[in-house]
Design a protein around this motif. Sequence first.
Motif, mmCIF file in Angstrom:
data_model
loop_
_atom_site.group_PDB
_atom_site.id
_atom_site.type_symbol
_atom_site.label_atom_id
_atom_site.label_comp_id
_atom_site.label_asym_id
_atom_site.label_seq_id
_atom_site.Cartn_x
_atom_site.Cartn_y
_atom_site.Cartn_z
ATOM 1 N N ARG A 88 43.617 35.383 28.240
ATOM 2 C CA ARG A 88 42.722 35.722 29.354
ATOM 3 C C ARG A 88 43.423 36.727 30.259
ATOM 4 N N GLU A 91 45.567 36.472 36.747
ATOM 5 C CA GLU A 91 45.129 36.450 38.137
ATOM 6 C C GLU A 91 45.508 37.783 38.781
ATOM 7 N N LYS A 126 39.837 38.849 39.469
ATOM 8 C CA LYS A 126 40.182 37.561 38.879
ATOM 9 C C LYS A 126 40.958 36.748 39.903
ATOM 10 N N SER A 128 40.950 32.592 40.074
ATOM 11 C CA SER A 128 40.388 31.325 39.608
ATOM 12 C C SER A 128 40.232 30.283 40.705
ATOM 13 N N PRO A 132 36.056 29.421 40.761
ATOM 14 C CA PRO A 132 36.201 28.522 39.615
ATOM 15 C C PRO A 132 34.914 28.351 38.793
ATOM 16 N N GLY A 136 36.507 32.308 36.802
ATOM 17 C CA GLY A 136 37.634 32.851 37.544
ATOM 18 C C GLY A 136 37.389 34.240 38.108
ATOM 19 N N ASP A 172 36.644 36.956 27.980
ATOM 20 C CA ASP A 172 36.973 36.673 29.380
ATOM 21 C C ASP A 172 36.043 37.418 30.330
#
Length: 181
Positions: A88, A91, A126, A128, A132, A136, A172
């Motif tokens: 993925r 962040e 991004k 998460s 959520p 994310g 993703d």
Amino acid sequence: MNLAMKLAAAPALLAVLGAAHIATVRAQDKFDKYTLVSPSGIKFSDFRGYEDWAPISSARTDKELKVIVGNPTIIKAFKAGVPGNGQRFPEGSKMVKMQWTLKKSTEAPFVVEVPDVPTQAFVMEKDSKRFPKTGGWGYAVFNHEGTTGKMTTTDDKADCGQSCHVVVKNKDYVFHPYQIR
């Protein structure tokens, strides 16, 4: 300076002050797009510098040219094979899809359409913890007003892009692959 001279100078002083006030108002009219915040809390300032980010991909519809750019975090992930390698995006990954209407070039010696007026900046980030429920990813749309050049937010919430992006959940939630150079 006597009273007569002061009264004679008053119109000139008022003209100068009026011009200064108009200049101040016009300066305030210059809009800072980085002050915008979407209804879901996504700040356009979080994408500051996107104009210099590396291109991920581009697309074209009958009416618009779309160029997708990414911050260094997502570009590094793409180069490492994400999402094709089953990983993925990390962040802090961010993308901006910039859109323009098209016009025929008046300069090229051949038929070609080029960007004209910006219409929209669609952003994804991004995070998460903040998003959520949407894989994310946070989504926001910032529209360009063609006549003024200002940008505005929409009433869309953070999941405005989720309904469209869910079809690429296995990637993703990202449609465009990193184009081969």
